[in-house]
Design an enzyme around this catalytic site. Structure first.
Site, PDB file in Angstrom:
ATOM      1  N   ARG A  78     -11.591 -12.074   6.055  1.00 56.17           N
ATOM      2  CA  ARG A  78     -11.047 -11.661   4.759  1.00 56.17           C
ATOM      3  C   ARG A  78     -10.894 -12.865   3.837  1.00 56.17           C
ATOM      4  NH1 ARG A  78      -6.296 -11.819   2.420  1.00 56.17           N
ATOM      5  NH2 ARG A  78      -5.071 -12.242   4.291  1.00 56.17           N
TER       6      ARG A  78
ATOM      7  N   ARG B 255      -4.332 -25.481  -2.020  1.00 55.54           N
ATOM      8  CA  ARG B 255      -5.691 -26.042  -2.028  1.00 55.54           C
ATOM      9  C   ARG B 255      -6.434 -25.633  -3.285  1.00 55.54           C
ATOM     10  NH1 ARG B 255      -8.167 -23.545   2.789  1.00 55.54           N
ATOM     11  NH2 ARG B 255      -6.251 -22.323   2.948  1.00 55.54           N
TER      12      ARG B 255
ATOM     13  N   ARG C  90     -11.636 -19.001   5.367  1.00 50.33           N
ATOM     14  CA  ARG C  90     -10.548 -19.313   6.294  1.00 50.33           C
ATOM     15  C   ARG C  90     -11.029 -19.520   7.723  1.00 50.33           C
ATOM     16  NH1 ARG C  90      -6.221 -14.799   3.981  1.00 50.33           N
ATOM     17  NH2 ARG C  90      -5.579 -16.000   2.159  1.00 50.33           N
TER      18      ARG C  90
ATOM     19  N   GLU D 225      -2.816 -20.602   0.057  1.00 46.58           N
ATOM     20  CA  GLU D 225      -4.132 -21.101  -0.317  1.00 46.58           C
ATOM     21  C   GLU D 225      -4.148 -21.616  -1.759  1.00 46.58           C
ATOM     22  OE1 GLU D 225      -8.587 -19.364   0.629  1.00 46.58           O
ATOM     23  OE2 GLU D 225      -6.794 -18.664   1.660  1.00 46.58           O
TER      24      GLU D 225
ATOM     25  N   HIS E 151      -5.478 -18.002   9.895  1.00 49.76           N
ATOM     26  CA  HIS E 151      -5.328 -18.725   8.629  1.00 49.76           C
ATOM     27  C   HIS E 151      -5.214 -20.204   8.948  1.00 49.76           C
ATOM     28  CE1 HIS E 151      -3.839 -20.027   4.738  1.00 49.76           C
ATOM     29  NE2 HIS E 151      -4.082 -18.821   4.248  1.00 49.76           N
TER      30      HIS E 151
ATOM     31  N   HIS F 159      -3.420 -14.302  11.302  1.00 52.28           N
ATOM     32  CA  HIS F 159      -2.997 -13.933   9.953  1.00 52.28           C
ATOM     33  C   HIS F 159      -3.358 -12.506   9.546  1.00 52.28           C
ATOM     34  CE1 HIS F 159      -1.825 -14.429   5.831  1.00 52.28           C
ATOM     35  NE2 HIS F 159      -3.055 -14.299   5.364  1.00 52.28           N
ATOM     36  N   HIS F 160      -4.535 -12.046   9.901  1.00 53.89           N
ATOM     37  CA  HIS F 160      -4.971 -10.736   9.394  1.00 53.89           C
ATOM     38  C   HIS F 160      -5.900 -10.087  10.412  1.00 53.89           C
ATOM     39  CE1 HIS F 160      -5.500  -8.032   5.851  1.00 53.89           C
ATOM     40  NE2 HIS F 160      -6.630  -7.729   6.467  1.00 53.89           N
TER      41      HIS F 160
ATOM     42  N   ALA G  72       0.828  -1.207   0.000  1.00 55.53           N
ATOM     43  CA  ALA G  72       0.000   0.000   0.000  1.00 55.53           C
ATOM     44  C   ALA G  72       0.860   1.253   0.000  1.00 55.53           C
ATOM     45  CB  ALA G  72      -0.932  -0.007   1.209  1.00 55.53           C
TER      46      ALA G  72
END
Length: 925
Positions: A899, A735, A756, A732, A719, A859-860, A492
């Site tokens: 997310r 998978r 997730r 991911e 996650h 994870h987030h 970002a």
């Protein structure tokens, strides 16, 4: 005979061939071949444009065997169907009046498995290269060695049929021929290994078969050259005495030239660092009369005519020109006319310079590209000494600066210092000098050492910049003025800085960590977007409406609908923005919670994070955007509710004010701040995190301090697939490529492609609170990340499901039944057991079979500060704070309660671009 400059004098080689002058275009990787190594039209035109006045063109190395390519986009000479394409190159060079020579090689243990379909590379011995993550190769049998020599001969025959004037045998750069001669990589006990005589047998046999092919099929003046690396830093390794011995043997059999492979013409020993004598000087003093009859090529650092003339003065017979030939296709004409050249490429001139797109994006070339409208920063000229420290590595470097650029980087001789990274140093030194910046890609396999060296160079620049200010009568701690300050150097922040710069703003990036990249560099799967041109090219029918609905559902309907609509609407434009900036995400896969392939990733299917950061940093360098590393923002400054700048503290504890009308906060989330995580979600105490250690929520705290509101702070995602001993995220995309999750009991237990949060909950509910991700070679070959996991030692593999079950301490028949049942679902494209409807790509039935033990990790963080559609930060009354902007994981509301994989990269780029554009517009009013 030219009396004005000796570089234009002709040279007669031992075989009678006459080179019209002493200048050659060096063999340089272009990465422009097709996937199978065939030649592209743009590669033909690239060589045609550079032939003519230059005497000889040595075409980039061609691999002689399907297991031989050492880099993506390599061209091949491994079969007769490659001859027509190579003939086009030879004809193009010769039609312009230059001699054409083709370099031939095999990468040996330097080949990455993903470049050869996941197969194991081959080498003299089953010894991995001394670099991080290197694959252990398969040792060639005695019979296979004989076959390999024959393949070199076949390659020479094909080069002759293609019309080349000669071949250069590539015995350098730690590729296969050098590997046979090296006591480090060759530890065989047959006739191909052991003594120096035995280890020399392979290069001598390659030369012998080359002569046989030339005698049978070529004209008498067919050129045979040999490229060599004079030393190896490894212990044991090739030393200069070994090299001279081998060259004498080669010369006795017959060579038309030898080609030093060094980074600089006058480079001294990399082993005996206390001796400054150039290796060419040692070579000339010690070679025999036989070897003295063989012309020697020098390469490295030749940009202007004086550089080439200096090479001849020091004893080289011929001079190879590398990067300067890329930047200036008519380089020879320019130096003949005494033009003084700078080694850079105007960012608007790719087509005019006939540079293929893959080469344009290649790190060393891309680093030369500059926005010529930007003058860059200023230094106090001089030599600055810095320490390089990383784990056991401790050494010193001298950084030589002119007033506007880095002119040299050298190791300080010191017997007490560890210099085992000399090869890394030479490569990274070249990248930094070309880019005129320490912000370049790390050397693969030596990331820690690379980052330490880059940081040392960065410190030297900081010291010099401060000295320059003092020299000019200023105070380096005085306030400085910018239009836009960007806090954070993840995706970002970098996107925002680039866009703000391109809008006309003066920009600086502040990064508290010692390296650029933030958490983005750890991203793996890709970037989601709907209705993109890359989807249309692949025939994927998608809609923004469906993307919106699935993201809203995945976020449990807690997403901010206005932000989400903006996110979905701008996603395809962000994909195009990246492509326009040389960062193409044109391969597409799927992640959990999505029903359509819309996750865009690099063409080679590698992890998106490193690819993205590398591309964005190249754009920074081209624009000379200032980056202050290891610099913390103490506070965002305001006057009557309006942002006026920031107060920063650098690594030397010096503080100063940076004035700016716009401050963009892109500092990421707080997954690495355990106290903060636990304060919102006590049940997550003890979970590992996939985030880098800088993800502490500092940006949120800074913005709250000036009145920013927050939202969704308790929404923290775990996650499901994290390798627990290293906290490494298992992408991911594995998978999404067709893998399944299996419990310790050997059974599937849930839909692997669910969101997730749901998959994580099901893993935690298992008795062992962990699971295995199971896949086969089909999944591995379609995901470059899988090879990375194999290299890192995460993966357990076996040729059959039964043998894999034994290694996993799992019931053999149960696992076999599970795979059989899943394979039936794939064939029927219907998973009646768990309702999986996506990524049923192919049965898991092709060995080897692979397994990685995983469990969830933090994870987030979906929560963060509030913003409006312009990315302006809102206060607790939902009013904009003038001059404060935010983008990325520091922002809350976009993702709701969960997310979707692939949405974070989209988030940072979409809103990073918006923040940069709007922040610049306000600052420049």
């Amino acid at each position: 005979m030219n009396t004005l400059t000796p570089i234009l004098n002709p040279l007669t080689l031992p075989n009678g061939a006459v080179l019209k002058n002493r200048l050659l275009m060096a063999p340089m990787t272009t990465c422009t071949g097709f996937y199978d190594g065939t030649v592209t039209s743009e590669l033909v035109e690239y060589y045609r444009a550079r032939a003519g006045s230059i005497g000889t063109v040595i075409v980039e190395c061609c691999f002689i065997d399907p297991k031989g390519p050492a880099f993506p986009g390599a061209i091949a000479i491994d079969s007769d169907n490659k001859i027509p394409g190579l003939k086009r190159i030879a004809d193009a060079i010769k039609s312009e009046g230059s001699t054409s020579i083709l370099q031939i090689y095999h990468g040996g243990r330097m080949v990455e498995p993903e470049l050869i379909g996941g197969r194991t590379p081959v080498a003299p011995s089953a010894i991995a290269a001394p670099r991080e993550g290197a694959t252990t190769p398969q040792a060639l049998t005695a019979e296979e060695v004989d076959v390999m020599i024959t393949k070199f001969g076949d390659a020479v025959n094909r080069a002759i049929k293609a019309g080349f004037d000669g071949v250069e045998i590539h015995g350098a750069n730690t590729y296969l021929i050098q590997q046979f001669y090296s006591p480090n990589s060759n530890q065989r006990d047959d006739k191909w290994g052991g003594s120096r005589e035995n280890r020399a047998r392979f290069p001598l046999e390659v030369l012998e078969i080359t002569h046989k092919m030339a005698d049978r099929f070529a004209h008498n003046s067919f050129i045979i050259g040999y490229r060599f690396s004079p030393e190896e830093i490894e212990v044991p390794g090739i030393r200069f005495d070994d090299t001279l011995w081998l060259l004498e043997k080669l010369a006795a059999r017959g060579l038309d030239y030898v080609h030093f492979s060094v980074g600089q013409l006058l480079r001294p020993s990399i082993v005996d660092t206390s001796d400054p004598t150039p290796l060419i000087t040692k070579y000339l003093a010690r070679r025999s009369e036989t070897l003295a009859k063989v012309p020697v090529i020098g390469v490295g650092g030749v940009v202007n005519k004086a550089d080439a003339e200096m090479a001849l003065e020091h004893g080289y017979d011929l001079v190879a020109i590398g990067k300067a030939c890329i930047a200036y296709p008519d380089w020879t004409d320019r130096i003949i006319n005494n033009q003084h050249l700078e080694l850079f490429i105007d960012s608007t001139q790719r087509e005019a310079l006939t540079i293929p797109e893959p080469l344009w994006r290649f790190s060393l070339v891309d680093a030369m590209i500059r926005d010529v409208s930007d003058t860059g920063r200023k230094y106090k000229a001089g030599v600055y000494q810095e320490k390089v420290e990383a784990e056991a590595l401790k050494l010193k470097i001298n950084v030589t600066l002119d007033t506007d650029r880095i002119t040299d980087i050298s190791l300080v001789p010191d017997e007490s210092l560890d210099v085992d990274f000399t090869t890394t140093f030479e490569s990274l030194r070249s990248r930094i000098l070309v880019a005129n910046s320490p912000h370049v890609d790390a050397i693969t396999g030596a990331t820690t050492q690379s980052e330490a060296l880059k940081k040392a160079v960065s410190r030297a620049l900081t010291t010099s910049s401060k000295a320059h200010v003092i020299e000019e009568g200023g105070n380096p701690q005085a306030p400085q003025n910018y239009d836009v300050v960007v806090i954070g150097s993840g995706g970002a922040g970098l996107a925002a800085a680039i866009q703000a710069h391109d809008e006309g703003a003066r920009v600086v990036i502040i990064e508290k960590m010692p390296t650029i990249g933030g958490n983005t560099i750890k991203a793996s799967v890709g970037m989601n977007a709907a209705e993109t041109r890359f989807q249309k090219i692949k025939g994927i029918l998608d809609s923004k409406e469906l993307f919106y609905e699935e993201t809203l559902k995945g976020g449990k309907f807690k997403n901010n609908p206005e932000l989400l609509k903006e996110f979905v609407e701008l996603a395809p434009k962000a994909i195009d923005w990246l492509d326009e900036h040389g960062i193409q995400l044109n391969d597409i896969t799927i992640t959990g919670g999505m029903s359509i392939d819309r996750t865009h990733r690099p063409a080679d299917r590698s992890a998106v994070g490193g690819f993205l950061i590398s591309g964005l940093v190249k754009n920074l360098n081209q624009r000379n955007i200032e980056v202050l590393l290891e610099t913390s923002v103490e506070e965002i400054l305001c006057d009557n509710g309006v942002v006026t700048g920031v107060k920063v503290v650098d690594e030397y504890n010096d503080s100063r004010i940076l004035n700016a009308k716009s401050v963009i906060v892109a500092t990421g989330g707080f997954s690495a701040n355990r106290e903060m995580v636990v304060s919102y979600r006590p049940e997550l105490d003890g979970f590992v995190t996939t985030n880098h250690k800088g993800a502490t929520g500092s940006g949120i705290a800074m913005l709250q301090h000036i009145g920013a509101g927050t939202v969704d702070m308790g929404e923290i995602q775990i996650h499901p697939t994290v390798e627990q001993t290293t906290s490494y995220l298992i992408s991911e995309s594995i998978r999404g490529g067709g893998a399944i999750l299996v419990s310790q009991a050997g059974k599937r237990f849930y839909n692997e492609m669910e969101t997730r949060d749901k998959v994580s909950a099901q893993i935690i509910a298992l008795p062992e609170k962990s699971a295995w991700i199971i896949f086969d070679d089909q999944v591995r070959s379609g995901n470059k990340a899988a090879d990375e996991y194999i290299a890192k030692g995460f993966v357990i593999s076996a040729p059959t499901p039964h043998e894999l079950a034994v290694k996993l301490n799992m019931d053999q028949e149960t696992l076999q039944t599970t795979l059989g049942r899943y394979n039936e679902c794939v064939i029927q494209q219907k998973d009646e057991d768990f309702g999986r409807t996506t990524a049923l790509r192919h049965p898991i039935n092709q060995g080897p079979y692979y397994a990685i033990r995983i469990a969830p990790g933090v994870h987030h963080t979906m929560g963060g500060v509030t913003i409006n559609l312009d990315t302006a930060v809102l206060n607790e009354q939902q009013q904009p704070i003038q001059g404060a902007w935010a983008a990325g994981e520091v922002v809350g509301g976009i993702h709701g309660a969960n997310r979707i994989g692939g949405n974070a990269v989209a988030d940072i780029i979409i809103f990073g671009i918006l923040a940069g554009r709007n922040a610049a517009a306000m600052a420049l009013r």
